[in-house]
Design a protein around this motif. Structure first.
Motif, PDB file in Angstrom:
ATOM      1  N   MET E 109       8.020 -34.393   8.065  1.00  0.00           N
ATOM      2  CA  MET E 109       9.346 -33.911   8.470  1.00  0.00           C
ATOM      3  C   MET E 109       9.663 -34.363   9.889  1.00  0.00           C
ATOM      4  N   SER E 113      12.935 -36.552  10.909  1.00  0.00           N
ATOM      5  CA  SER E 113      13.881 -36.037  11.904  1.00  0.00           C
ATOM      6  C   SER E 113      14.089 -37.033  13.050  1.00  0.00           C
ATOM      7  N   THR E 135      13.807 -33.415   1.561  1.00  0.00           N
ATOM      8  CA  THR E 135      14.245 -34.499   2.444  1.00  0.00           C
ATOM      9  C   THR E 135      15.456 -34.115   3.292  1.00  0.00           C
ATOM     10  N   PRO E 138      14.852 -32.272   7.067  1.00  0.00           N
ATOM     11  CA  PRO E 138      14.640 -33.060   8.295  1.00  0.00           C
ATOM     12  C   PRO E 138      15.782 -34.032   8.590  1.00  0.00           C
ATOM     13  N   ARG E 141      18.054 -31.917  10.485  1.00  0.00           N
ATOM     14  CA  ARG E 141      17.516 -31.680  11.833  1.00  0.00           C
ATOM     15  C   ARG E 141      17.840 -32.850  12.755  1.00  0.00           C
ATOM     16  N   TYR E 170       8.180 -24.502   3.038  1.00  0.00           N
ATOM     17  CA  TYR E 170       8.809 -25.823   2.948  1.00  0.00           C
ATOM     18  C   TYR E 170       8.513 -26.473   1.597  1.00  0.00           C
ATOM     19  N   PRO E 175      15.067 -25.860   1.102  1.00  0.00           N
ATOM     20  CA  PRO E 175      15.613 -26.526   2.289  1.00  0.00           C
ATOM     21  C   PRO E 175      16.861 -25.885   2.860  1.00  0.00           C
TER      22      PRO E 175
END
Lengths: 328, 328, 328, 328, 328, 328
Positions: E109, E113, E135, E138, E141, E170, E175
């Motif tokens: 992750m 990110s 997916t 991140p 993020r 996670y 998510p």
């Protein structure tokens, strides 16, 4: 980059980037086109020829290069069986595909011939992923324009017929008849290994043998074994320039179902690797692996075997180049 | 039930109930959980470990136990090749699956270790259906906590690497490095058979051989033959407690396409059965069959081979238990 | 048409009409029904028996004849391995399928028996594409009504059981028990080759051996090799009338996944061809290839092997007829 | 266990044990056989009938129950579309498979009838996974021996023919002719929905309509829509005991390719769910889902749809039982 | 290159190079890495995230990007349905894959990110090919670190659960719970469309609705139609920055069988295209297409639909960028 | 045989001979070649054109006729949806395949043109199973040599491009450009229905519309519905001679995955049947179904839809012939 580039030409490692990731090039090598700065350092070029217009039966090899690229990302850098790490010996790259014309055989053969003549003039040894077996004819036109070469052919068919369908001279059943007629291959330095299956007639065999081609049927192959047969093959081609062509239908269809004209009763995958390893020491000028047909093996087992064979070809070619460089 | 129960632990016969019928347990054995009255009569437990979180390439072995159960219903009770009828010798049962945590490797390894430690304390010998090859590490943690065991590994890979992806110590490429480091396996009583394929480097082999592991590559295997290689293997492990782990990718992918990291040029299915039969006489404490990946073989041919191998494992384990009981 | 018709009975050549074109008959031969003018010139009839009502496990062989016809269009006219061109020796034709009754075993066996009795009275030697293995029983009823015949059976199972599911006498696991009981086969002139796999019990083997049947397990087959085993087989049946039945599950499932009761650890495809070629010289009265199950191999790899075996059968049968004609 | 057992009869949650793990029972329910202590608390029994001896075309439904069990492990406990949580309403269990005789139709029908008569006498409502459509006949013999029931049939075929192949009365094309003749179904309380495809003749439709059966072809279904058609269907069967039979070939083969006699131009999967949901409020005595044929869909997409339909059936049946209990 | 480069960023035309030829990049666009001279002209970057470590059921989406690249080579340059030619509006490129760590969720992750934060700082709008649905966390993020964004989610599941397997926060089922908790998404500007299937419980829906998320179940979607539902969706997110995430399991599994958690009863492929086209006019900051799982659809039909959806996303994003540039 | 032969031209019934049995001809009709005595009674000829040399992308339609024949054996004699029994109205036969030349486009087009000119002169209306879409050009050359015909085309592509790959005029993307240029089709009596997918450019549409071709995109098709669109189509072609060509990629790939250039977002199978039924009343001179590619759908679901469409074509053509005969 006057010497072996230690970074640029190395394949991406699965230890760093998992093998299912990334844009798939042959064996995770850099994709180098002629306009690329590194092009003139390339020593072995992996080339795709996505073309099957010469196919008389079940089509599909036009999709071969893409699936071979995909599966080849599972190849790692070293070959413990032979001790060769090709990427440490020579600069290898994926040169992309020859742009085929799927509709016009003559135009497409010209495109391929020009591409390979260009490689020859650039000093790049090609390892090719076909395409059907007609592919080998224009490849040889590009590589053997100066003088006939020796040929080692792994195949279940001779591909020595004269014509099909009332006069068609260019099919995947005729390339080696044409190559001999055109003086691209020296028939007395030519050997075919693994021939089997039913036959229309004996015209191909009779013509080939009359030219001097040595045809080793599968029964003889199994009787004598790999080492003995390959020793004879090396004797036949000698130390002069030699090309190797490997039709995936040489292997039994249990191992390679994804092909258009399978013939049962063939070698297994270990023998397929062995025969290529036995090319070591020859003066190879190129090699190809043809007739992988993805539509008949969507999961890619055939392409995985094909990629493994391409890697063995790469190893013997790299060793040959390396030896020549050392001797020079 | 102080002696061999002649009814409860017998598999359902296909002569009575066709093999496609019924809830599929391993080899049509009773499904026995710890709270079941018959649990303490179980001598061999077939266990599934549906887990593939250690897979670095193509996932899928988490689905292995279910497909292996499904195909194993085609197994019949007797083994004419070796004369063993395992179900007549010892009480066998399907113990269900270890409940995996597909998201957390450390938690899942703990779950597996605890499950196998429980079996050990109950005196049940486990025959395990994986799961990827990382499975064997927590299994050994459960079984070999007292003293290191001998190990016979059928595989195309050594699984002796140190780490992946910049430091990950627990993947299906590292279990035997860890097992040796943790003192679960005695490397001088460890043999790997069938190793082949391309390699990132030689770190794994060098480390393993430095510890004393005997690594028999596929070329040596084919040269010497099953009987000779397995005689050496038996010598290596001797008569002390030994575990057997069988990665389905030991077999050529023509026979076992349903796996994540196939390597061409491997043994055939007959040789796969033979090597297990040659374990007869050893002091086996358990065995596993790993890396069957159903998504790459939906029709189940790989699982059918896997189930057949599990049955051969069951036979040699049953014979070993039976011999110990007789000797005691 | 008092002698070999040189045109009508020739298969269509792929050189003229590509092999993927045309209505698919067995090996591209003419489809000849009893009302056809050429019917009485037929010497070998290829017959389909699309029937699998005797199947105790996974059904599908009812679809065998159609897929075998489809793939057989890749067969060419000559057999370079043995030097036989069957279509130059005798008149061969596709006689279509026996009309099966998929719902009623007894009715269907009667239909098959009558069809083959008709062939016998017409002097046509049948080469049959099954169908499951129960097919062979009514075929033998049609062909061997006068006197028991010799039998060479390639198979992984004996099919010598007495009954299934509480008394069912007619399944694909019982045909040769019935055939011996009915006096269709002389058990002292009967040999089974390739037997393997797990077993319910030993009733089948014990009964068979007590009758005089020679049962050659796969381990013996691999130890001795094709030539030695087949020499014994030829001795067993001698020069009296003999029938050959080939269950595709004789071959390893890597080569023939499309079958209902596969057993791992079997011969490869080359050995499958070899054993049929070794029938040369026998007094064959017919042959069949059974248990090809298309639903388990939609791409047709199994059927392609099956068609190749049928062609080898055709060759030895054609040679046998031709020799008899020459001797007469 | 005099009231709803809150633990034993709950399906295993995928939140705790991943859905790919564990021995696969229908919807992860406990496997309860008659000798089990909890058997007499079962209110709805999920039953497999692995049988396809009535199949006139492509076989395979004998493998249906196993694949349906496998895929049904992806079902979770609640139905947000209808607000029903069947496992909170009634005790559900997997009762295993009826032991079929694949070789003998009459014997097998007897076995099935007895099994369902037993369920009836135990007060268990069966939701059945077939099996080909002949399955429904012996099921009805077991359930409707007292008085004819109403029938709602989702299907692309009427299955009202008299006989096949020259007189065979028991095939998957005849069960409802027999059921009406035997007084198991009241034809004036019977409706068939989704009929389409080519036809041998109009005998089936004419006979059925003459008995009073309401046949709603697919064109009418699409014109009027689900709600209107199902309102009529509910009117036809009224509030008396009614059985529902759902042939998976009701759905378009794009959604359900794994079946033996597909007919293009059918409803989609949403409509398939809707029609079952519209059974809410009826006096259901059982339901079945038939003709799922795994060999034609190895990946299980058809079985996943089938399992989803079985769950919707379970919901309406659970609600019906619950309502009756409340009213009583 | 201060303005739209008319050559470099154009996809290769199938009129010149057949679509099966060449190294496969997304939509045949140039492969541009950060060290490439043209990198800072890229306006939309197609990115692969080959990762599925959050998958709780059937794995495979790690192979998604490769198969999506392969099939995307059948996409041509223009979109006649909407009149948009994205490659004429903005510079698009294939930016390769984020290097995943398949073994360590937290590390992976972080990698993702950082990659997306880099794109954001470079002013590149990402269109992403997953990967499983974890997916998107991140990715958000990386893109929404400044302020929460609006979200339009096409999906059959809410992915709003709190944790799995006893505390795992996670997974691909959590998510959007995390994204809301972390302030990446404004729940009052969030809409989920297509929700269906069975449910563990109602915790996810209740939590989401309590935060202000608008959840539109499939029944409402079918009742109101695409235009009406999407008008509401556009109202919900308004003209502020919005992200779009499309789980391929939004579509019915008949159209998209290659996914890990299919739910029957979904929209068809035309509706899948329509809903994306209806995003036109929004202030899109990125989009993704996730959960394509090649092992469950080797032929690539699902990936072809996925590639077609990615193209529609590309069109609306290109139009959005183009409009912003025009307005600026 | 001066009138309708009531026996010879009837298809074999599955009630008598199961549909999986027998040599597969189109719809189980007699195979009639020009030298057959019944040839001049044939009114509708089903013809295969196993040819795909015009394919620019994924090949395979050369295998179409064989798979269509195979699956068409599941068609029964009557059409309850429209009330037509074509075999009761006119004499239909399978005329076999045109012998293609897979290597030479020009030669092959000549062969096809001559074959269809022969049919025209014999008064036989052809219903053709392709083959790729280039097939229709030589068919029209054979049928429309006197005067341009009307054309109704169901397709996702216009096939109106001028050339490919630098000048190739004859591909499956150009036939209707050529047909209009050659005066075989009257563009003002031509309509294309179902057009969709991405586009190289708008050259095809602009050229076509400039000639007067009516192009109905899929969005318009879905908006207006089958009845309204087809009413317009009938108006466009009027009552003069009209040909119908149906590219299987008109249908959504969920229903027809076995094709070379699928486009998502298409009609379902019911709409595919409906549009053909709406041709009733037109002056049809022939029809074809092209682009079925078996290698991309080995199980045959696409071919089953294709065979069902061919049957609907047969029905409207039979009705048209019958009406003309009645009127004459």
């Amino acid at each position: 980059m006057s010497q072996k580039d230690t970074e640029f030409f190395q394949p991406v490692s699965g230890m760093d980037l998992p093998r299912f990731a990334g844009v798939p090039t042959f064996m995770r090598l850099p994709h180098v086109t002629p306009d690329h700065a590194a092009y003139d350092q390339v020593q072995i070029g992996l080339v795709g020829v996505p073309w099957d217009a010469g196919t008389t039966n079940r089509p599909g090899p036009r999709h071969g290069p893409r699936q071979l690229r995909d599966l080849s990302t599972m190849i790692r850098a070293g070959n413990p069986a032979t001790g060769v790490n090709p990427f440490a010996l020579v600069n290898c790259a994926d040169l992309g595909d020859v742009a085929p014309n799927p509709i016009d055989i003559m135009d497409c053969m010209d495109r391929i011939s020009r591409f390979y003549a260009g490689l020859k003039s650039s000093g790049i040894l090609p390892v090719t992923a076909g395409g059907d077996h007609l592919t080998t004819l224009p490849v040889l036109r590009g590589l053997a324009s100066d003088a006939p070469v020796g040929l080692i052919q792994f195949d279940s068919h001779t591909d020595l017929f004269d014509s099909y369908f009332g006069g068609n001279k260019y099919t995947h059943g005729t390339p080696f008849r044409r190559a001999i007629e055109e003086g691209l291959v020296d028939p007395r330095r030519m050997v075919q290994i693994g021939i089997r299956g039913t036959a229309y007639n004996t015209e191909d065999v009779e013509w080939g043998e009359a030219q001097g081609v040595r045809i080793i049927r599968i029964e003889e192959f199994f009787d004598r074994g790999v080492a003995d047969v390959m020793a004879e093959a090396r004797d036949i081609v000698g130390d002069k320039p030699t090309y190797c062509t490997f039709d995936i239908d040489f292997v039994d269809p249990a191992y390679a179902p994804g092909t258009g004209t399978p013939e049962v009763g063939g070698p297994n995958s270990f023998q397929a690797l062995q025969v290529v390893r036995e090319l070591s020491g020859l003066t190879l000028i190129g090699a190809d692996l043809v007739e992988v047909s993805p539509p008949f093996d969507a999961q890619g087992n055939t392409a995985w075997l094909g990629a493994s064979i391409l890697f063995e070809m790469l190893c013997v070619c790299a060793k040959a180049i390396s030896a020549r460089a050392r001797d020079a």
